[in-house]
Design a protein around this motif. Structure first.
Motif, short mmCIF file in Angstrom:
data_model
loop_
_atom_site.label_atom_id
_atom_site.label_comp_id
_atom_site.label_asym_id
_atom_site.label_seq_id
_atom_site.Cartn_x
_atom_site.Cartn_y
_atom_site.Cartn_z
N ILE A 18 0.80 -1.14 -0.33
CA ILE A 18 -0.54 0.07 -0.28
C ILE A 18 0.24 1.51 -0.11
O ILE A 18 1.89 1.09 0.42
N GLU A 19 0.54 2.20 -1.17
CA GLU A 19 1.72 3.38 -0.69
C GLU A 19 0.78 4.24 -0.32
O GLU A 19 -0.64 4.49 0.04
N VAL A 20 1.70 4.93 0.35
CA VAL A 20 1.63 5.83 1.53
C VAL A 20 2.69 7.21 1.85
O VAL A 20 3.77 7.05 1.38
N SER A 21 1.86 8.62 1.94
CA SER A 21 2.53 9.17 1.55
C SER A 21 2.76 9.62 2.63
O SER A 21 1.33 10.31 4.48
N ILE A 22 4.40 9.97 3.71
CA ILE A 22 4.74 10.22 5.33
C ILE A 22 5.69 11.61 4.80
O ILE A 22 6.57 11.84 4.15
N ASP A 23 5.10 12.40 5.79
CA ASP A 23 6.57 13.92 5.92
C ASP A 23 6.84 13.89 7.57
O ASP A 23 5.84 13.11 8.79
N GLY A 24 7.61 14.66 8.18
CA GLY A 24 8.05 13.83 9.66
C GLY A 24 8.55 15.68 9.57
O GLY A 24 9.11 16.58 8.80
N VAL A 25 9.03 15.85 11.41
CA VAL A 25 10.05 16.47 11.76
C VAL A 25 10.80 15.84 12.18
O VAL A 25 11.34 14.80 13.02
N MET A 26 12.28 16.70 12.28
CA MET A 26 14.43 16.52 13.11
C MET A 26 14.61 17.05 13.29
O MET A 26 14.43 18.16 13.26
N TYR A 27 14.72 16.70 14.87
CA TYR A 27 15.31 17.95 15.85
C TYR A 27 16.79 17.30 15.62
O TYR A 27 17.14 15.90 15.94
N LEU A 28 17.90 18.67 14.90
CA LEU A 28 19.01 17.98 15.32
C LEU A 28 19.68 18.96 16.30
O LEU A 28 19.53 20.08 16.90
N GLN A 29 21.12 18.09 16.71
CA GLN A 29 22.13 20.17 17.20
C GLN A 29 23.47 19.14 17.18
O GLN A 29 24.12 17.91 17.26
N VAL A 30 24.08 20.59 16.77
CA VAL A 30 25.72 20.59 16.45
C VAL A 30 26.21 20.61 18.02
O VAL A 30 27.04 21.16 18.75
N ILE A 31 26.50 18.93 17.88
CA ILE A 31 28.33 18.77 19.36
C ILE A 31 29.57 18.97 18.90
O ILE A 31 30.46 19.17 19.92
N ASP A 32 29.97 19.20 17.55
CA ASP A 32 31.97 19.08 17.00
C ASP A 32 31.93 20.08 16.23
O ASP A 32 31.29 19.38 14.80
N PRO A 33 31.31 21.09 16.72
CA PRO A 33 31.31 22.44 15.59
C PRO A 33 33.14 21.78 14.82
O PRO A 33 32.76 22.54 13.14
N LYS A 34 33.65 21.06 14.49
CA LYS A 34 35.36 20.90 13.21
C LYS A 34 34.30 19.83 12.57
O LYS A 34 34.48 20.21 11.52
N SER A 35 33.61 18.62 13.32
CA SER A 35 33.53 17.80 12.14
C SER A 35 32.08 17.51 11.50
O SER A 35 32.11 18.01 10.59
N ALA A 36 31.41 19.03 12.47
CA ALA A 36 29.80 19.40 11.35
C ALA A 36 30.82 20.37 10.28
O ALA A 36 29.80 20.81 9.19
N SER A 37 31.91 20.86 10.05
CA SER A 37 31.96 22.00 9.41
C SER A 37 32.97 20.97 7.86
O SER A 37 32.73 21.56 6.79
N TYR A 38 34.23 20.12 7.85
CA TYR A 38 34.83 19.26 7.44
C TYR A 38 34.28 17.68 6.91
O TYR A 38 34.91 17.53 6.39
N GLY A 39 33.37 17.64 8.33
CA GLY A 39 32.76 16.36 8.02
C GLY A 39 31.44 16.05 6.77
O GLY A 39 31.85 15.18 6.40
N VAL A 40 30.79 16.79 6.78
CA VAL A 40 30.64 16.87 5.47
C VAL A 40 29.92 18.46 4.78
O VAL A 40 30.17 19.03 5.72
N ASP A 41 29.66 18.61 3.65
CA ASP A 41 29.16 20.19 2.79
C ASP A 41 27.62 20.25 3.79
O ASP A 41 27.84 21.74 3.84
N ASP A 42 27.28 19.69 3.87
CA ASP A 42 25.53 20.48 4.27
C ASP A 42 24.80 18.78 5.62
O ASP A 42 24.65 18.48 4.65
N TYR A 43 25.34 19.23 6.98
CA TYR A 43 24.60 18.18 8.10
C TYR A 43 23.61 18.06 7.35
O TYR A 43 22.72 16.45 8.34
N VAL A 44 22.77 19.11 7.36
CA VAL A 44 21.44 19.22 7.85
C VAL A 44 20.56 18.35 6.11
O VAL A 44 19.88 17.60 6.30
N MET A 45 20.84 19.13 5.02
CA MET A 45 20.42 18.04 3.89
C MET A 45 21.13 16.99 3.98
O MET A 45 20.51 16.28 3.77
N ALA A 46 22.36 16.58 4.66
CA ALA A 46 22.27 14.90 4.81
C ALA A 46 21.51 14.31 5.58
O ALA A 46 20.74 13.34 5.35
#
Length: 319
Positions: free
Chosen positions: A81-109
């Motif tokens: 059965i095909e269903v359409s689902i959306d959601g909400v996600m809560y994030l927090q940066v705990i390591d600024p260096k990794s957030a800068s160099y670990g991925v280009d856009d951590y929110v999109m990822a």
């Protein structure tokens, strides 16, 4: 004039230089500084001095929770059965260096990873369980995304399924199912009510019959007890009556015997016997048309003498 222009340019240069040298970081923010293109340090809240033209702020991160919508997507359940689902996600940066160099856009990822994980989780369960097991779905998505986001210096705090849309045909079928289930429950409840009412009526009738029978039984017992007491009282009354008559008769005989012993007593008794003898025949003659006379009717004196002899015998037997 040229001196003023030069002074102004110098002042502007100093201001620009100070702007490049001094950095003020707001509360709950972190600035990542690079020196000649290489990571140097992370600046926390407060004022900091940088080397102009050598150091620069390459990235700015907020340490507060970040709320992002996970775009609506189509998912196929285990029962196709095909269903359409959306959601909400809560994030927090705990390591600024990794957030800068670990991925280009951590929110999109994180959003993309949450979508793919959600499709995988929905594909393992049936349609009915997608509504019943939302908390389990949320936990699986958070666990998968948080594990993948650790190298990015990001902590996935929560994920919530916001809405689940179904095709119109599936909605109609589910509404019919719900109506059928409600009607079934109503019929069951009504039948249970009728059954309980019938049980209550039968119990009431049974108790009423028991009460009537108990009442009739008690009434019969009371009547029999009354009849018993009546018969006992009547028997006692008759016994008392006989006793009193016997006592009166005995007393009368004793009085007669006493009177006979006195002077002239025998003559009085003889006279009384003769009177009653004659009176009895007189009464018999009045009440009947046929009269039977004894053969010795003329011998009244002999009869009286016989009765006197009896009285004397009784008198001798008295103590």
């Amino acid at each position: 004039m040229q001196g003023l222009i030069i002074s102004a340019l110098i002042a502007i240069g100093v201001i620009v230089l100070l702007g490049m040298t001094i950095r003020i970081v707001p509360q709950r923010n972190v600035y990542v500084v690079e020196r000649l293109g290489k990571y140097r340090t992370s600046l926390e809240a407060g004022m900091h001095i940088l080397m102009p033209f050598i150091d620069k702020v390459a990235y700015k991160h907020s340490l507060k929770e970040i709320v992002r919508d996970v775009p609506r997507q189509s998912c196929i359940t285990k029962d196709n059965i095909e269903v359409s689902i959306d959601g909400v996600m809560y994030l927090q940066v705990i390591d600024p260096k990794s957030a800068s160099y670990g991925v280009d856009d951590y929110v999109m990822a994180a959003q993309q990873l949450a979508q793919t994980t959600l499709r995988s989780v929905i594909g393992k369960i049936d349609l009915d369980k997608t509504f019943e097991e939302r908390s389990e779905i949320n936990m699986e998505v958070v666990q998968a995304v948080d594990e993948a986001a650790q190298p990015w210096g990001v902590k996935v705090l929560r994920y919530e399924v916001a809405d689940i849309n179904l095709p119109a045909s599936i909605k109609d079928a589910m509404e019919k199912q719900v109506r059928a289930e409600r009607e079934r429950r109503a019929v069951v409840a009504e039948s249970e009510g009728d059954r309980q009412a019938a049980i209550n009526r039968s119990e009431g009738d049974r108790q009423a019959a028991i009460n009537r029978s108990e009442g009739e039984k008690q009434e019969m017992i009371n009547i029999s007890e009354g009849e018993k007491m009546k018969q006992i009282n009547e028997a006692e009354g008759r016994a008392r009556q006989i006793e009193l008559i016997a006592q009166a008769t005995a007393t009368g005989l004793r009085e007669v015997a006493t009177a006979v012993k006195e002077d002239g007593g025998e003559e009085a008794v003889s006279l009384r016997i003769a009177e009653q003898y004659v009176s009895a025949f007189e009464k018999l003659a009045k009440e009947s048309t046929t009269l039977l006379l004894p053969s010795n009717l003329s011998d009244v004196g002999g009869t009286v003498a016989g009765l006197q002899k009896v009285l004397k015998t009784i008198d001798r037997t008295q103590p």
